[in-house]
Scaffold this motif. Sequence first.
Motif, PDB file in Angstrom:
ATOM      1  N   ALA A  30       0.859  -1.188   0.000  1.00  0.00           N
ATOM      2  CA  ALA A  30       0.000   0.000   0.000  1.00  0.00           C
ATOM      3  C   ALA A  30       0.893   1.235   0.000  1.00  0.00           C
ATOM      4  O   ALA A  30       1.997   1.216   0.559  1.00  0.00           O
ATOM      5  CB  ALA A  30      -0.908   0.005   1.215  1.00  0.00           C
ATOM      6  N   TYR A  31       0.428   2.328  -0.622  1.00  0.00           N
ATOM      7  CA  TYR A  31       1.285   3.508  -0.735  1.00  0.00           C
ATOM      8  C   TYR A  31       0.468   4.794  -0.736  1.00  0.00           C
ATOM      9  O   TYR A  31      -0.743   4.794  -0.989  1.00  0.00           O
ATOM     10  CB  TYR A  31       2.121   3.436  -2.011  1.00  0.00           C
ATOM     11  N   TYR A  32       1.188   5.876  -0.476  1.00  0.00           N
ATOM     12  CA  TYR A  32       0.649   7.222  -0.647  1.00  0.00           C
ATOM     13  C   TYR A  32       1.725   8.058  -1.320  1.00  0.00           C
ATOM     14  O   TYR A  32       2.862   8.143  -0.835  1.00  0.00           O
ATOM     15  CB  TYR A  32       0.271   7.859   0.692  1.00  0.00           C
ATOM     16  N   ALA A  33       1.404   8.667  -2.473  1.00  0.00           N
ATOM     17  CA  ALA A  33       2.336   9.517  -3.194  1.00  0.00           C
ATOM     18  C   ALA A  33       1.777  10.927  -3.265  1.00  0.00           C
ATOM     19  O   ALA A  33       0.599  11.114  -3.594  1.00  0.00           O
ATOM     20  CB  ALA A  33       2.574   8.972  -4.597  1.00  0.00           C
TER      21      ALA A  33
ATOM     22  N   SER B 235      16.979  10.947  -5.766  1.00  0.00           N
ATOM     23  CA  SER B 235      16.075  10.481  -4.713  1.00  0.00           C
ATOM     24  C   SER B 235      16.854  10.016  -3.489  1.00  0.00           C
ATOM     25  O   SER B 235      18.007   9.582  -3.591  1.00  0.00           O
ATOM     26  CB  SER B 235      15.197   9.333  -5.220  1.00  0.00           C
ATOM     27  N   LEU B 236      16.189  10.145  -2.339  1.00  0.00           N
ATOM     28  CA  LEU B 236      16.701   9.631  -1.067  1.00  0.00           C
ATOM     29  C   LEU B 236      15.568   8.878  -0.392  1.00  0.00           C
ATOM     30  O   LEU B 236      14.423   9.350  -0.387  1.00  0.00           O
ATOM     31  CB  LEU B 236      17.176  10.768  -0.164  1.00  0.00           C
TER      32      LEU B 236
ATOM     33  N   GLY C 285      11.880  10.769  -0.940  1.00  0.00           N
ATOM     34  CA  GLY C 285      11.728  12.049  -1.620  1.00  0.00           C
ATOM     35  C   GLY C 285      12.451  12.004  -2.950  1.00  0.00           C
ATOM     36  O   GLY C 285      13.549  11.438  -3.040  1.00  0.00           O
ATOM     37  N   LYS C 286      11.838  12.579  -3.991  1.00  0.00           N
ATOM     38  CA  LYS C 286      12.427  12.490  -5.325  1.00  0.00           C
ATOM     39  C   LYS C 286      12.214  13.785  -6.085  1.00  0.00           C
ATOM     40  O   LYS C 286      11.163  14.418  -5.991  1.00  0.00           O
ATOM     41  CB  LYS C 286      11.817  11.324  -6.091  1.00  0.00           C
ATOM     42  N   VAL C 287      13.227  14.158  -6.869  1.00  0.00           N
ATOM     43  CA  VAL C 287      13.168  15.351  -7.714  1.00  0.00           C
ATOM     44  C   VAL C 287      13.579  14.967  -9.125  1.00  0.00           C
ATOM     45  O   VAL C 287      14.606  14.293  -9.324  1.00  0.00           O
ATOM     46  CB  VAL C 287      14.093  16.468  -7.187  1.00  0.00           C
ATOM     47  N   TYR C 288      12.776  15.393 -10.114  1.00  0.00           N
ATOM     48  CA  TYR C 288      13.145  15.287 -11.521  1.00  0.00           C
ATOM     49  C   TYR C 288      13.471  16.675 -12.041  1.00  0.00           C
ATOM     50  O   TYR C 288      12.784  17.652 -11.719  1.00  0.00           O
ATOM     51  CB  TYR C 288      12.007  14.699 -12.354  1.00  0.00           C
ATOM     52  N   SER C 289      14.494  16.752 -12.873  1.00  0.00           N
ATOM     53  CA  SER C 289      14.875  18.016 -13.491  1.00  0.00           C
ATOM     54  C   SER C 289      15.098  17.772 -14.978  1.00  0.00           C
ATOM     55  O   SER C 289      15.995  17.005 -15.366  1.00  0.00           O
ATOM     56  CB  SER C 289      16.153  18.583 -12.856  1.00  0.00           C
ATOM     57  N   SER C 290      14.276  18.406 -15.831  1.00  0.00           N
ATOM     58  CA  SER C 290      14.310  18.158 -17.261  1.00  0.00           C
ATOM     59  C   SER C 290      14.821  19.368 -18.017  1.00  0.00           C
ATOM     60  O   SER C 290      14.706  20.518 -17.561  1.00  0.00           O
ATOM     61  CB  SER C 290      12.910  17.788 -17.753  1.00  0.00           C
ATOM     62  N   GLN C 291      15.381  19.123 -19.211  1.00  0.00           N
ATOM     63  CA  GLN C 291      15.877  20.228 -20.032  1.00  0.00           C
ATOM     64  C   GLN C 291      14.727  21.094 -20.539  1.00  0.00           C
ATOM     65  O   GLN C 291      14.866  22.307 -20.680  1.00  0.00           O
ATOM     66  CB  GLN C 291      16.692  19.686 -21.209  1.00  0.00           C
ATOM     67  N   ASP C 292      13.584  20.472 -20.815  1.00  0.00           N
ATOM     68  CA  ASP C 292      12.401  21.205 -21.263  1.00  0.00           C
ATOM     69  C   ASP C 292      11.346  21.218 -20.169  1.00  0.00           C
ATOM     70  O   ASP C 292      11.370  20.387 -19.247  1.00  0.00           O
ATOM     71  CB  ASP C 292      11.820  20.580 -22.528  1.00  0.00           C
ATOM     72  N   ALA C 293      10.400  22.124 -20.277  1.00  0.00           N
ATOM     73  CA  ALA C 293       9.297  22.213 -19.313  1.00  0.00           C
ATOM     74  C   ALA C 293       8.245  21.170 -19.689  1.00  0.00           C
ATOM     75  O   ALA C 293       7.346  21.423 -20.495  1.00  0.00           O
ATOM     76  CB  ALA C 293       8.701  23.613 -19.322  1.00  0.00           C
TER      77      ALA C 293
ATOM     78  N   SER D  31       6.442  23.029 -15.959  1.00  0.00           N
ATOM     79  CA  SER D  31       7.664  23.228 -15.190  1.00  0.00           C
ATOM     80  C   SER D  31       8.771  22.301 -15.674  1.00  0.00           C
ATOM     81  O   SER D  31       8.510  21.220 -16.212  1.00  0.00           O
ATOM     82  CB  SER D  31       7.385  22.975 -13.711  1.00  0.00           C
ATOM     83  N   ARG D  32      10.009  22.730 -15.464  1.00  0.00           N
ATOM     84  CA  ARG D  32      11.160  21.884 -15.779  1.00  0.00           C
ATOM     85  C   ARG D  32      11.472  20.898 -14.657  1.00  0.00           C
ATOM     86  O   ARG D  32      12.267  19.975 -14.849  1.00  0.00           O
ATOM     87  CB  ARG D  32      12.393  22.748 -16.053  1.00  0.00           C
ATOM     88  N   THR D  33      10.889  21.092 -13.477  1.00  0.00           N
ATOM     89  CA  THR D  33      11.170  20.219 -12.339  1.00  0.00           C
ATOM     90  C   THR D  33       9.886  19.611 -11.780  1.00  0.00           C
ATOM     91  O   THR D  33       8.798  20.162 -11.959  1.00  0.00           O
ATOM     92  CB  THR D  33      11.893  20.982 -11.216  1.00  0.00           C
ATOM     93  N   ASN D  34      10.065  18.487 -11.112  1.00  0.00           N
ATOM     94  CA  ASN D  34       8.948  17.821 -10.446  1.00  0.00           C
ATOM     95  C   ASN D  34       9.447  17.260  -9.118  1.00  0.00           C
ATOM     96  O   ASN D  34      10.492  16.605  -9.068  1.00  0.00           O
ATOM     97  CB  ASN D  34       8.388  16.695 -11.316  1.00  0.00           C
ATOM     98  N   THR D  35       8.692  17.522  -8.049  1.00  0.00           N
ATOM     99  CA  THR D  35       9.081  17.077  -6.704  1.00  0.00           C
ATOM    100  C   THR D  35       7.966  16.238  -6.107  1.00  0.00           C
ATOM    101  O   THR D  35       6.785  16.592  -6.212  1.00  0.00           O
ATOM    102  CB  THR D  35       9.354  18.281  -5.793  1.00  0.00           C
ATOM    103  N   SER D  36       8.349  15.134  -5.469  1.00  0.00           N
ATOM    104  CA  SER D  36       7.333  14.247  -4.897  1.00  0.00           C
ATOM    105  C   SER D  36       7.847  13.584  -3.628  1.00  0.00           C
ATOM    106  O   SER D  36       9.061  13.503  -3.380  1.00  0.00           O
ATOM    107  CB  SER D  36       6.930  13.159  -5.896  1.00  0.00           C
ATOM    108  N   LEU D  37       6.901  13.115  -2.817  1.00  0.00           N
ATOM    109  CA  LEU D  37       7.190  12.347  -1.607  1.00  0.00           C
ATOM    110  C   LEU D  37       6.292  11.117  -1.631  1.00  0.00           C
ATOM    111  O   LEU D  37       5.079  11.227  -1.843  1.00  0.00           O
ATOM    112  CB  LEU D  37       6.907  13.179  -0.357  1.00  0.00           C
ATOM    113  N   THR D  38       6.891   9.956  -1.427  1.00  0.00           N
ATOM    114  CA  THR D  38       6.142   8.695  -1.469  1.00  0.00           C
ATOM    115  C   THR D  38       6.419   7.901  -0.212  1.00  0.00           C
ATOM    116  O   THR D  38       7.558   7.829   0.258  1.00  0.00           O
ATOM    117  CB  THR D  38       6.544   7.858  -2.699  1.00  0.00           C
ATOM    118  N   THR D  39       5.390   7.301   0.346  1.00  0.00           N
ATOM    119  CA  THR D  39       5.534   6.375   1.474  1.00  0.00           C
ATOM    120  C   THR D  39       4.835   5.075   1.125  1.00  0.00           C
ATOM    121  O   THR D  39       3.883   5.056   0.329  1.00  0.00           O
ATOM    122  CB  THR D  39       4.929   6.948   2.770  1.00  0.00           C
TER     123      THR D  39
END
Length: 380
Positions: free
Chosen positions: A50-53, A332-333, A349-357, A366-374
């Motif tokens: 089971a998860y929550y993102a 990610s960590l 915790g995870k961060v994506y960073s892309s060359q394009d938005a 956005s060029r970046t995406n931030t998320s937290l998953t448990t």
Amino acid sequence: MKYTVYVMLAVAGSAMAQPSFAQQATDTTASTSTVQPVQNSLTVSGYIEAYYAHDFTAPKTSQERPGFLYNHKRNREINVNLAFIKAAYASERVRGNLAIQVGTYAQYNYTAEQPLLRNVYEANAGVKLSKTRDLWLDAGIFTSHIGFESAISKDCWTLTRSLLAENSPYYLSGAKLTYNTSNGKWTLLGSVVNGWQRIAKLPGYTGPAISTQVQYKPSANVVLNWSTFLGSDRPDSLKQSRFFNNFYAILNPNGTISTILGFDIGSDRKPIGSDGQRVGSGRYVWYSPVAIVRYSVSDAVKLAGRVEYYDDKNGVIIATGTANGFKTWGYSLNADYFILPTAVFRIEGKVYSSQDAIFETSTNPSRTNTSLTTSLAISF
């Protein structure tokens, strides 16, 4: 929710069976396609995660993570990523596996399959071809031998999957020959499969695909692997052959500090256009390196960090419609706490960073995406 009903049935079924664990949490090198029980036995095992993102970048109304992800896909809701119950039979010369799955992983990753097959995690039968050698012929639906990660998060070093894992086969369908040397150092596999993560062949594609694996374990502290795919994921009319390579090394997998180094590279031939001529010469190429380091604080507490990059400028695997295509870094960590050897709570915790938005927001991309998953996962 229909998933809840299936999970309750899976738990009830497990209560009547002797527990069996297909893979240890600290060992991602063992195949998840075959449980190794006592000879001449039938065992039942299972898994529930089971998860929550929480996607901090996506609009509040968006219930899905980015389109190139297939695990832990639902956003801002508690859900089940993967739950399955599995029966495995093994004798000296015969073996077989049947696992039925539910969860959002199956919902999103099996959309191209026939409805009846979307709940099949694996279904295969095998026979040992030699009395003196470890040589097996298996046929059916398998978990993929390509890559060091599977959909079973508990057996992977990070809570979520790497970009290269999410965008290469999690499962294959066909027939395979597997040979393990007597000293346990070499595994050689050759298979004929229906396609690139296909149970049923892609309409318009007639040829079978070929996939191989060469794995070498010189010691308990080193695993070296090379897997390939040769075929296509396009109709015959486009004449787009695909050649894909997966390389990885697992170093000191059961030590205090462990490392995985992976690299995928694939190419598709440029297609035939509407005028009957090929669209340019050469091939479209994509590639992805990844490095994961895990630190075992104790048997119960483990920390892991990941750095990865995915380059698909021509949109072969991940289409963006932007000038530079998909060129994205990931960081990610995560921390794991094993409540029991068979139960683990994880946070990442995870961060994506892309060359394009390329990431959706409530206003402009956005060029970046931030998320937290448990997640909370158990095996039985």
